[in-house]
Design an enzyme around this catalytic site. Sequence first.
Site, short mmCIF file in Angstrom:
data_model
loop_
_atom_site.label_atom_id
_atom_site.label_comp_id
_atom_site.label_asym_id
_atom_site.label_seq_id
_atom_site.Cartn_x
_atom_site.Cartn_y
_atom_site.Cartn_z
N GLY A 173 0.52 -1.28 -0.27
CA GLY A 173 0.15 0.60 0.33
C GLY A 173 1.33 1.16 0.25
N LEU A 192 1.73 3.62 -2.18
CA LEU A 192 0.80 4.66 -3.25
C LEU A 192 -0.21 5.07 -1.90
CD1 LEU A 192 1.47 3.60 -6.69
CD2 LEU A 192 2.86 4.46 -4.90
N GLY A 193 -0.22 4.66 -1.02
CA GLY A 193 -2.22 5.23 0.47
C GLY A 193 -1.79 6.46 0.66
N GLN A 194 -2.33 7.37 1.39
CA GLN A 194 -2.51 7.91 1.92
C GLN A 194 -1.11 7.96 2.68
OE1 GLN A 194 -4.86 8.80 5.50
NE2 GLN A 194 -4.52 11.18 5.53
N ILE A 206 -1.18 -2.56 -5.75
CA ILE A 206 -1.93 -3.32 -6.79
C ILE A 206 -1.50 -2.53 -8.12
CG2 ILE A 206 -3.93 -1.51 -6.54
CD1 ILE A 206 -4.99 -4.66 -6.35
N TYR A 214 -14.45 -2.45 9.31
CA TYR A 214 -13.80 -2.27 9.36
C TYR A 214 -12.73 -2.36 11.44
CZ TYR A 214 -9.83 1.31 9.81
OH TYR A 214 -8.08 2.14 9.45
N LYS A 236 -9.96 -4.92 12.17
CA LYS A 236 -9.09 -3.73 13.31
C LYS A 236 -8.18 -4.98 14.24
CE LYS A 236 -6.88 -1.02 10.21
NZ LYS A 236 -5.77 -1.01 10.06
N1 SER Z 1 -8.98 7.02 9.36
C1 SER Z 1 -9.86 5.79 9.12
C2 SER Z 1 -10.92 6.05 8.18
O1 SER Z 1 -11.47 7.13 8.77
C3 SER Z 1 -9.76 5.23 10.36
O2 SER Z 1 -8.61 4.59 11.15
O3 SER Z 1 -11.37 5.15 8.38
#
Ligand code: SER
Length: 320
Positions: A8, A10-12, A35, A141, A145
């Site tokens: 990942g 190239l992500g934030q 990816i 999510y 986690k």
């Molecule tokens: N920044 C994330 C989200 O908003 C939380 O970890 O999904």
Amino acid sequence: MKRILITGALGQIGSELTMRLREIYGTDNVIATDIKKNQSEAAISGPFEVLDVTDGKRMVEVAKKYQVDTVMHLAALLSATAEEKPVFAWNLNMGGLLNALETAREVNAQFFTPSSIGAFGPTTPKDGTPQDTIMRPTTMYGVNKVAGELLADYYYQKFGVDTRGLRFPGLISYVALPGGGTTDYAVEIYYEAVKNRRYTSYIDKGTYMDMMYMPDALHAIIDLMEADSVKLIHRNSFNVSAMSVDPEAIAASITKYIPGFKLSYQVDPIRQKIAESWPNSLDSTAAIQEWGFKYEYDLDKMTQDMLTKLTEKYQLKISG
Ligand code: SER
């Protein structure tokens, strides 16, 4: 950390972490993967491999090819997208994590992956949320986690993999946009302030969540990875936060630099519900005590830097 594989990339987080690690450990020692390739600095400034994290065989091949001693697994779907596509989210977030942990085990690498404020749920104490507390998230999510934290602990206990993690709050940055997260409003508000001097928030007034500026998040990752292993009681994952804010607080801070800024609301019920299930403010004491977590940017300092950097990026002039 000497030779690092990042998923990942190239992500934030990855876009900036890759560049920071290349400065510290050397360009050729940081292998960026994602990816798809793009033309960003992280993709073109050093080693890059196309890697789908659900392909565990290829992940091990890439790790062996570059003889990495560290795996940083960042590829994941964020909270709002995961609510739209829960089965896909489970497969990507959990499948990717399992492959990354297996890769770390196979090549005997140190391991990092971020957890989140999303690991908490509506029955968690909301203010000053302790390190060790109730974790019953109500989002896919969050389920990913919590399961991920447990899985990383398991790999440490069972296989001796040096796993480490942070429960990140919303991360604010000007380089790469997040996507599909609940805290994304806190990034968008700055972009819109610079471009249009107004923002319509999908998160309601009075909804507090933790946030942190990306430079502090990068420091936290590197400091945790460099910390003495014997001092780490809570490996996966440490609460870390730099501020607890709602949209009004960010707007008030922006108004100090852009007096004409206007905030309005059009609440998105899905993301609002997710936000309401998360803590208002985390207690970072364990991170401070076990490896010396600290941050530099409070809300106003972050606002000033974000507005300056985004103005440069868009070559616009700020005036009231
Ligand atoms: N920044 C994330 C989200 O908003 C939380 O970890 O999904």
